[in-house]
Design a protein around this motif. Sequence first.
Motif, PDB file in Angstrom:
ATOM      1  N   ILE A 152       3.207 -47.463 -27.488  1.00 38.19           N
ATOM      2  CA  ILE A 152       4.491 -47.710 -26.976  1.00 38.19           C
ATOM      3  C   ILE A 152       5.641 -46.946 -27.312  1.00 38.19           C
ATOM      4  O   ILE A 152       6.765 -47.383 -26.363  1.00 38.19           O
ATOM      5  N   ASP A 153       5.600 -46.258 -28.185  1.00 40.23           N
ATOM      6  CA  ASP A 153       6.608 -45.059 -28.226  1.00 40.23           C
ATOM      7  C   ASP A 153       6.557 -44.213 -27.704  1.00 40.23           C
ATOM      8  O   ASP A 153       7.332 -43.712 -26.805  1.00 40.23           O
ATOM      9  N   SER A 154       5.347 -43.980 -27.485  1.00 38.17           N
ATOM     10  CA  SER A 154       5.319 -42.779 -26.440  1.00 38.17           C
ATOM     11  C   SER A 154       5.357 -43.274 -24.498  1.00 38.17           C
ATOM     12  O   SER A 154       6.375 -43.270 -24.195  1.00 38.17           O
ATOM     13  N   GLN A 155       5.362 -44.862 -24.705  1.00 35.15           N
ATOM     14  CA  GLN A 155       5.744 -45.065 -23.048  1.00 35.15           C
ATOM     15  C   GLN A 155       7.486 -45.022 -22.668  1.00 35.15           C
ATOM     16  O   GLN A 155       7.919 -45.155 -21.720  1.00 35.15           O
ATOM     17  N   ARG A 156       7.799 -45.737 -24.332  1.00 34.98           N
ATOM     18  CA  ARG A 156       9.077 -46.036 -24.607  1.00 34.98           C
ATOM     19  C   ARG A 156      10.153 -43.842 -24.625  1.00 34.98           C
ATOM     20  O   ARG A 156      11.525 -44.421 -23.641  1.00 34.98           O
ATOM     21  N   ALA A 157       9.676 -43.447 -24.358  1.00 36.56           N
ATOM     22  CA  ALA A 157      10.075 -41.962 -24.858  1.00 36.56           C
ATOM     23  C   ALA A 157      10.092 -41.325 -23.446  1.00 36.56           C
ATOM     24  O   ALA A 157      10.686 -40.744 -22.820  1.00 36.56           O
ATOM     25  N   GLU A 158       8.658 -41.711 -22.988  1.00 36.06           N
ATOM     26  CA  GLU A 158       8.512 -40.329 -21.710  1.00 36.06           C
ATOM     27  C   GLU A 158       7.404 -41.565 -20.988  1.00 36.06           C
ATOM     28  O   GLU A 158       7.297 -41.132 -19.297  1.00 36.06           O
ATOM     29  N   GLY A 159       7.580 -42.844 -20.620  1.00 33.97           N
ATOM     30  CA  GLY A 159       6.314 -43.104 -19.516  1.00 33.97           C
ATOM     31  C   GLY A 159       5.103 -43.147 -19.912  1.00 33.97           C
ATOM     32  O   GLY A 159       4.285 -41.585 -20.665  1.00 33.97           O
ATOM     33  N   LEU A 160       4.224 -43.836 -18.883  1.00 33.66           N
ATOM     34  CA  LEU A 160       3.238 -43.318 -19.363  1.00 33.66           C
ATOM     35  C   LEU A 160       2.581 -42.524 -17.667  1.00 33.66           C
ATOM     36  O   LEU A 160       3.165 -42.632 -16.688  1.00 33.66           O
ATOM     37  N   ARG A 161       2.415 -41.458 -18.151  1.00 31.66           N
ATOM     38  CA  ARG A 161       1.833 -40.652 -16.862  1.00 31.66           C
ATOM     39  C   ARG A 161       0.929 -40.017 -16.154  1.00 31.66           C
ATOM     40  O   ARG A 161       0.114 -39.865 -15.330  1.00 31.66           O
ATOM     41  N   ASP A 162      -0.928 -40.577 -16.796  1.00 32.72           N
ATOM     42  CA  ASP A 162      -2.176 -40.481 -16.341  1.00 32.72           C
ATOM     43  C   ASP A 162      -2.125 -41.980 -16.174  1.00 32.72           C
ATOM     44  O   ASP A 162      -2.384 -42.648 -16.262  1.00 32.72           O
ATOM     45  N   PRO A 163      -3.075 -42.195 -14.354  1.00 28.84           N
ATOM     46  CA  PRO A 163      -3.479 -43.194 -14.102  1.00 28.84           C
ATOM     47  C   PRO A 163      -4.272 -44.166 -14.828  1.00 28.84           C
ATOM     48  O   PRO A 163      -5.145 -43.661 -15.527  1.00 28.84           O
ATOM     49  N   ILE A 164      -4.306 -45.519 -15.262  1.00 30.19           N
ATOM     50  CA  ILE A 164      -5.794 -45.897 -15.300  1.00 30.19           C
ATOM     51  C   ILE A 164      -6.413 -45.938 -14.280  1.00 30.19           C
ATOM     52  O   ILE A 164      -6.681 -45.909 -12.811  1.00 30.19           O
ATOM     53  N   VAL A 165      -7.547 -46.198 -14.396  1.00 33.64           N
ATOM     54  CA  VAL A 165      -8.626 -46.395 -14.064  1.00 33.64           C
ATOM     55  C   VAL A 165      -9.805 -48.166 -13.508  1.00 33.64           C
ATOM     56  O   VAL A 165      -9.973 -48.530 -14.934  1.00 33.64           O
ATOM     57  N   VAL A 166      -9.422 -48.330 -12.661  1.00 27.81           N
ATOM     58  CA  VAL A 166      -9.829 -49.535 -12.444  1.00 27.81           C
ATOM     59  C   VAL A 166     -11.145 -49.753 -11.485  1.00 27.81           C
ATOM     60  O   VAL A 166     -10.880 -49.219 -10.752  1.00 27.81           O
ATOM     61  N   TYR A 167     -11.246 -51.017 -11.221  1.00 26.34           N
ATOM     62  CA  TYR A 167     -12.429 -51.269 -10.912  1.00 26.34           C
ATOM     63  C   TYR A 167     -11.178 -52.239  -9.357  1.00 26.34           C
ATOM     64  O   TYR A 167     -11.223 -53.696  -9.616  1.00 26.34           O
ATOM     65  N   GLU A 168     -12.072 -52.650  -7.872  1.00 25.92           N
ATOM     66  CA  GLU A 168     -11.467 -53.641  -7.753  1.00 25.92           C
ATOM     67  C   GLU A 168     -11.955 -54.719  -6.771  1.00 25.92           C
ATOM     68  O   GLU A 168     -13.095 -54.284  -6.571  1.00 25.92           O
ATOM     69  N   TYR A 169     -11.916 -56.304  -7.880  1.00 25.79           N
ATOM     70  CA  TYR A 169     -13.349 -57.031  -6.546  1.00 25.79           C
ATOM     71  C   TYR A 169     -12.373 -58.252  -6.090  1.00 25.79           C
ATOM     72  O   TYR A 169     -11.552 -58.955  -7.657  1.00 25.79           O
ATOM     73  N   LEU A 170     -13.184 -58.442  -5.068  1.00 21.01           N
ATOM     74  CA  LEU A 170     -11.954 -59.579  -4.654  1.00 21.01           C
ATOM     75  C   LEU A 170     -10.815 -59.777  -5.191  1.00 21.01           C
ATOM     76  O   LEU A 170      -9.638 -60.312  -5.068  1.00 21.01           O
ATOM     77  N   GLN A 171      -9.445 -58.519  -4.908  1.00 25.03           N
ATOM     78  CA  GLN A 171      -8.407 -58.138  -5.353  1.00 25.03           C
ATOM     79  C   GLN A 171      -7.954 -58.590  -6.674  1.00 25.03           C
ATOM     80  O   GLN A 171      -7.158 -59.278  -6.758  1.00 25.03           O
ATOM     81  N   ARG A 172      -8.787 -58.232  -6.918  1.00 24.86           N
ATOM     82  CA  ARG A 172      -8.425 -58.539  -8.745  1.00 24.86           C
ATOM     83  C   ARG A 172      -9.128 -57.305  -9.800  1.00 24.86           C
ATOM     84  O   ARG A 172     -10.010 -57.102  -8.845  1.00 24.86           O
ATOM     85  N   PHE A 173      -7.972 -56.791 -10.536  1.00 23.67           N
ATOM     86  CA  PHE A 173      -8.890 -54.958 -10.705  1.00 23.67           C
ATOM     87  C   PHE A 173      -9.114 -55.450 -12.308  1.00 23.67           C
ATOM     88  O   PHE A 173      -8.521 -56.411 -13.187  1.00 23.67           O
ATOM     89  N   TYR A 174      -9.943 -54.943 -12.322  1.00 20.27           N
ATOM     90  CA  TYR A 174     -10.727 -54.497 -14.147  1.00 20.27           C
ATOM     91  C   TYR A 174     -10.793 -53.282 -13.932  1.00 20.27           C
ATOM     92  O   TYR A 174     -11.379 -52.229 -14.017  1.00 20.27           O
TER      93      TYR A 174
END
Length: 653
Positions: free
Chosen positions: A90-112
């Motif tokens: 959360i400290d990094s998020q406030r200082a720099e933001g999130l740089r790397d994308p998360i990895v998700v699977y989409e099933y019936l328009q919901r993400f896991y």
Amino acid sequence: MLEDYAKARKLGLKQVERDVAAGRYPYPPALDDILKNQGYQGEVPVGLAEIDLALIAGTKTRGRQNMFSSGFLPIAEVGSEFSAKWSDLIDSQRAEGLRDPIVVYEYLQRFYVQEGNKRVSVSRYLGMPTILASITRVTPMPSDEKALRAYHEFTRFYRVCPIYGIISEEEGFYTRLAALLGQSLDEPWPEDVVRDLRSLFDSFSLSWRARGGESLDLQVGDALATYVTIFGFEHVRGLVPSQVDAEVGKIWGEFVVTQGEGARAYLEDPAKGHTAPLPKLKNLAKTTMLARPFRVAFVYDRNPLSSGWIALHDRGRQKLEGRLGATVSTRVFTDRSSDAAFDQAIDEAADYGADLVVTCSPTQMRQVTRAAAEHPGPAYLNCSVSLSHSAVRGFYGRMYEAKFLLGALAASLAGHHKVGYVAESPVFSTVAEINAFAIGAQMVDPYVTVHLKWFSAKDYDWRRELREEGVHIISGRDYANPLAPKESWGLYRVDDDGAETHLAEPVWKWGRYYEMLVRSIRNDTWKKEGEKVAGQSLNYWWGMSAGVLDVRLSDELPRGQRMLVDVLRQSVLSGRVHPFTGELRAQGGDVVQGPEAGRLTSEQIVRMRWLNENVVGRLPEQRELDRDGLVEVEVAGVIPVDPATVLLRDTSR
């Protein structure tokens, strides 16, 4: 910061407690567990996209599920390795933001989430609306379930317009949304349309959530479509978030009454206050209001000189002036079918100081709803029934009562146990009128059949068909056609030589209807009725007992037939007889209700889709209707339609 973690953990533990108390699973569900039970066809890489954090439903695998509440808030002990990593993130998020994308699977328009659970948790805690994700779609197994049919339509939508989050569970939604934007699901959309829709959806969903939309039984996609339908995409696509929020606020009542199956109230009889004397004046404001004429603007989509329906209403307007004299003033706007012409009429009506705006076609409901949002103050009426709207009240008559009488009369005059019925379009209340006619005929002649035809069917000679079927007594249009003055209407007889004789007709008494509505506004009955049904759309659905409908008989009818209709009229007025009480059977002998059942509800009558057992014919399909019929059915129809081919209105503003 550990302080943030402690606050987030406290919220997470409370969420776990609530879920356990409600019997819900307290941790994020795992997609692998879901797929074990349901199976899937395969996986398809989608790529990078910004996704709505609200659509993240769980994790890909079980993994460290128990580190999070169901809403991805942390619940591990303070001081653990997990809490330290979460705090650093959360400290990094406030200082720099999130740089790397998360990895998700989409099933019936919901993400896991497969990678990035803590990033999701931190973003949720900070109230971030979206997050960048690398998406892989899990393709569900083939099924004919409604939810999967709707999902497959979404995948077509995503191929032409790659936006997640515009969710609806209704079949045909994405086709209709595409049509509202002047697009289809067959070709990729222009980049500017995709960009503007994404921007509009971001602004709309922000306003939607801030106003409590998630507590309504309405998907955000359906709410967005309602918003775009009312205001038009060309108008809303360039608005900034504050402007979108202001317009959402103006029409919030529309979302409330359309949630779920839609909440509709039917007022079947005028309240006593409709015809009561005006109350004593209590303040200067009311004195001023009553000192000037009550102003009513009638905005017609067509012209009384070319439309029999509009001519009926305009005669009612003239009778209103005759009944109330100098206390009422009316102004007429004709041929206002296009959005531009309608909006101009509303602007002029506002300058005129209208207290009431009346529209006479269901196809005007979208326009008048927008007018009510942009010009609050006057009361707004639309001549329709069972359309779910908050700012505009519907009004119509229980025409099925008159058709019940005419059906009995028709059967008493017919030879060969056959009568004909030609209906306009398969819209709300029309089927009830057909069935009431058929039930009235059946009461007089148990062997009679009602041969059903449709005016709105194209390339179709119903006169020839009725002639070949040996039908001589026909129920036609309910009013004369100014463009065809020699055309028979009402109930009439066709002789072997083709000569036609008028027998009877239903009578609309719009002047009385308008008078009672105007009185209800001036004596505050209108306001009280709205308060009683808050959260529901309000429909005035008065009938013969209110004096707004009747049947007129030809002087040439035999005395016996005249007595028959009079006896039935009195029975209907007293409530002793009702066509939809007791045993009802549909075509094929299907039992609608048993002999001991009471009257069908107003909703069941208005939205009736079955035909009585003695009706010969069927409801038309979309492909069989002409253009006018299609437009009417798209707004208030009882048959399924493809919105891609029905949205034919002129929406230029």
